[in-house]
Design a protein around this motif. Structure first.
Motif, PDB file in Angstrom:
ATOM      1  N   LYS A   1     -54.510  -5.927 -14.143  1.00  0.00           N
ATOM      2  CA  LYS A   1     -53.437  -5.803 -13.153  1.00  0.00           C
ATOM      3  C   LYS A   1     -52.873  -7.164 -12.767  1.00  0.00           C
ATOM      4  O   LYS A   1     -51.675  -7.331 -12.602  1.00  0.00           O
ATOM      5  CB  LYS A   1     -53.915  -5.013 -11.931  1.00  0.00           C
ATOM      6  CG  LYS A   1     -55.243  -5.440 -11.331  1.00  0.00           C
ATOM      7  CD  LYS A   1     -55.518  -4.681 -10.029  1.00  0.00           C
ATOM      8  CE  LYS A   1     -56.125  -3.325 -10.254  1.00  0.00           C
ATOM      9  NZ  LYS A   1     -57.563  -3.250 -10.359  1.00  0.00           N
ATOM     10  N   TRP A   2     -53.767  -8.170 -12.684  1.00  0.00           N
ATOM     11  CA  TRP A   2     -53.297  -9.503 -12.290  1.00  0.00           C
ATOM     12  C   TRP A   2     -52.496 -10.152 -13.412  1.00  0.00           C
ATOM     13  O   TRP A   2     -51.525 -10.866 -13.166  1.00  0.00           O
ATOM     14  CB  TRP A   2     -54.469 -10.394 -11.873  1.00  0.00           C
ATOM     15  CG  TRP A   2     -55.207  -9.788 -10.722  1.00  0.00           C
ATOM     16  CD1 TRP A   2     -56.491  -9.312 -10.701  1.00  0.00           C
ATOM     17  CD2 TRP A   2     -54.672  -9.521  -9.417  1.00  0.00           C
ATOM     18  NE1 TRP A   2     -56.781  -8.771  -9.476  1.00  0.00           N
ATOM     19  CE2 TRP A   2     -55.703  -8.884  -8.668  1.00  0.00           C
ATOM     20  CE3 TRP A   2     -53.434  -9.748  -8.814  1.00  0.00           C
ATOM     21  CZ2 TRP A   2     -55.508  -8.495  -7.343  1.00  0.00           C
ATOM     22  CZ3 TRP A   2     -53.249  -9.358  -7.492  1.00  0.00           C
ATOM     23  CH2 TRP A   2     -54.287  -8.735  -6.778  1.00  0.00           C
TER      24      TRP A   2
ATOM     25  N   VAL B   1     -48.968  -8.573 -13.269  1.00  0.00           N
ATOM     26  CA  VAL B   1     -48.130  -9.037 -12.155  1.00  0.00           C
ATOM     27  C   VAL B   1     -47.706 -10.488 -12.362  1.00  0.00           C
ATOM     28  O   VAL B   1     -46.510 -10.820 -12.310  1.00  0.00           O
ATOM     29  CB  VAL B   1     -48.885  -8.885 -10.810  1.00  0.00           C
ATOM     30  CG1 VAL B   1     -48.073  -9.473  -9.661  1.00  0.00           C
ATOM     31  CG2 VAL B   1     -49.182  -7.419 -10.536  1.00  0.00           C
ATOM     32  N   SER B   2     -48.690 -11.366 -12.641  1.00  0.00           N
ATOM     33  CA  SER B   2     -48.345 -12.786 -12.772  1.00  0.00           C
ATOM     34  C   SER B   2     -47.479 -13.035 -14.002  1.00  0.00           C
ATOM     35  O   SER B   2     -46.598 -13.892 -13.987  1.00  0.00           O
ATOM     36  CB  SER B   2     -49.609 -13.651 -12.815  1.00  0.00           C
ATOM     37  OG  SER B   2     -50.557 -13.098 -13.693  1.00  0.00           O
TER      38      SER B   2
ATOM     39  N   GLY C   1     -47.015  -5.293  -8.587  1.00  0.00           N
ATOM     40  CA  GLY C   1     -47.866  -5.909  -7.559  1.00  0.00           C
ATOM     41  C   GLY C   1     -48.000  -5.010  -6.337  1.00  0.00           C
ATOM     42  O   GLY C   1     -49.109  -4.747  -5.851  1.00  0.00           O
TER      43      GLY C   1
ATOM     44  N   TYR D   1     -50.153  -1.871  -7.129  1.00  0.00           N
ATOM     45  CA  TYR D   1     -51.603  -2.119  -7.199  1.00  0.00           C
ATOM     46  C   TYR D   1     -52.216  -2.375  -5.817  1.00  0.00           C
ATOM     47  O   TYR D   1     -53.334  -1.968  -5.534  1.00  0.00           O
ATOM     48  CB  TYR D   1     -51.901  -3.296  -8.137  1.00  0.00           C
ATOM     49  CG  TYR D   1     -51.904  -2.906  -9.600  1.00  0.00           C
ATOM     50  CD1 TYR D   1     -52.704  -1.862 -10.068  1.00  0.00           C
ATOM     51  CD2 TYR D   1     -51.114  -3.576 -10.527  1.00  0.00           C
ATOM     52  CE1 TYR D   1     -52.709  -1.487 -11.405  1.00  0.00           C
ATOM     53  CE2 TYR D   1     -51.113  -3.214 -11.875  1.00  0.00           C
ATOM     54  CZ  TYR D   1     -51.919  -2.176 -12.301  1.00  0.00           C
ATOM     55  OH  TYR D   1     -51.921  -1.812 -13.624  1.00  0.00           O
TER      56      TYR D   1
END
Length: 437
Positions: free
Chosen positions: A283-284, A287-288, A403, A406
């Motif tokens: 998930k990170w 998003v990033s 983002g 989540y």
């Protein structure tokens, strides 16, 4: 002992990897070869900037429609047949494209460009949809690692296509690049017929709509779309911008493309390994990756608001970062959609893998249509600097939306888990999805 066994690839798995590597590499070369010389060649034949963007985009639009249909019927058609037949059609389409300079200028040329690109797209969609499903079937526990590693070949195809195309075009003219590559693809057809294993499968009752209407899958579709749109935007616009802005000869334009493709293909295996071994990082990464892509596109021109003069070294550096950030978002998406489908009670098997790979390829293609079509239009009206900044808006939107999703999901889960213990079934699923080390 089990760990040892899973580290050693079976002969079947090795053949599967070899076959999918060949389609990744050859289809990407055929796709990217147009970049350096086709826009200027088409202009001579009376096609405007917008029409060139549409010719690039029509490949993707047909791909989108065909991938959705074929993903649904994968188990009926058979994955191996779909793969091999797709390669054959794609090879023939590439050779035909090389004959188009014999066609009279104007509407005839433009019409045939669209037709041949569409035929090529049908072949490409069939081969890619089948290859994703076959891979996920052969490597159920580490699909992201394998997909990431195979992106090296996709990247290689993207890297070698433009310089090779530019070189062959300058040395031998318009036909040779297409005929050479088309023949290589056709030679690979009988090879893959021999080495690719056959996977049996039972059609399941799960439908496309049930999958697409899951909120998380919708968001992941937006992510795939935005990445692909950003990448596709560069096809018709970047070579013209480099030629005008930095006065580089056509042969060097392909080398500038190198920065993006190399950083993408080298970082992909690592990102794939990360998302398989540490699933909570996915998930990170998503998003990033989205936010970083948006920032890079803002800096690509750079956007006129910043009042920075465009330099060649800076342009290449931003492209390298674009390659890395695209990988960050693109690699975790496939396992994340699969995981979401399992959580929502979809049956495991080739049928679901067909749905997911059809959906992935369809969304990627939709972005690859919108990117060049909108990009060509914005480039004509506003110039490359503004056009690329606007294009980055897609990635910004998907990064922020993912983002927010989540964060709300995490807060909802923590509040519900304090009320009741989560069922063990989910743990089993995540175990199957390869969270084991």
């Amino acid at each position: 002992a089990l760990g040892e066994e899973s580290r050693r690839l079976t002969r079947e798995q090795l053949f599967t990897v070899a076959a999918t590597a060949s389609i990744n590499f050859s289809s990407m070369i055929c796709y990217s070869i147009l970049g350096p010389f086709f826009p200027s060649e088409a202009e001579k034949k009376g096609a405007s900037n917008t029409v060139v963007g549409l010719i690039f985009g029509c490949f993707a639009l047909v791909n989108f429609l065909v991938a959705l249909i074929l993903g649904n019927y994968l188990t009926h058609i058979g994955a191996k047949f779909m793969f091999v037949a797709g390669m054959f059609v794609s090879g023939c389409g590439t050779i035909l494209f090389g004959m188009l300079d014999k066609v009279p200028s104007g509407p005839t040329f433009i019409g045939l460009c669209f037709l041949v690109r569409a035929v090529d797209a049908v072949g490409f969609a069939a081969a890619m949809t089948a290859s994703f499903s076959i891979l996920a079937k052969a490597f159920p526990n580490n699909i992201a690692t394998v997909l990431g590693s195979l992106e090296i070949f996709t990247g290689l195809g993207l890297v070698l296509g433009p310089p090779l195309g530019g070189f062959l075009y300058q040395s031998f003219g318009y036909e040779v690049p297409f005929i050479t590559l088309g023949c290589i693809v056709l030679v690979l057809v009988p090879v893959n017929m021999c080495i690719l294993p056959k996977y049996d499968s039972i059609p399941s009752k799960d439908s496309f709509w049930k999958l697409i209407l899951l909120p998380k899958v919708l968001l992941l579709c937006l992510t795939i779309f935005s990445l692909s749109a950003c990448l596709g935007f560069l096809d018709p616009t970047m070579s013209l911008f480099i030629l005008k802005k930095f006065k580089l000869p056509a042969g060097y334009v392909g080398l500038v493309f190198l920065g993006l493709a190399l950083s993408y293909s080298l970082s992909s295996p690592l990102l794939g390994l990360l998302s398989d071994k540490l699933p909570y990082l996915r998930k990170w990464l998503l998003v990033s990756g989205g936010l970083m892509t948006a920032l890079c596109f803002f800096m690509l021109g750079p956007a006129p608001v910043l009042h920075i003069e465009s330099q060649l070294w800076m342009f290449v550096l931003v492209l390298v970062l674009v390659g890395f950030s695209l990988g960050m978002s693109a690699i975790p998406v496939f396992p994340e959609i699969l995981h979401c489908a399992y959580e929502n009670g979809f049956e495991e098997g080739l049928s679901l893998l067909g749905l997911v790979s059809g959906l992935f390829n369809a969304m990627w293609s939709l972005g690859a249509f919108a990117g060049p079509a909108l990009g060509g239009f914005l480039n004509e009206k506003l110039g490359f600097e503004w056009a690329s900044a606007i294009q980055g808006g897609w990635a910004l939107l998907s990064g922020l939306a993912t983002g927010i999703f989540y964060i709300t999901e995490a807060t909802r889960r923590s509040s519900s888990s304090s009320l009741q213990n989560p069922p063990g079934n989910n743990e089993e699923r995540s175990h199957l999805m390869g969270s084991e080390t």
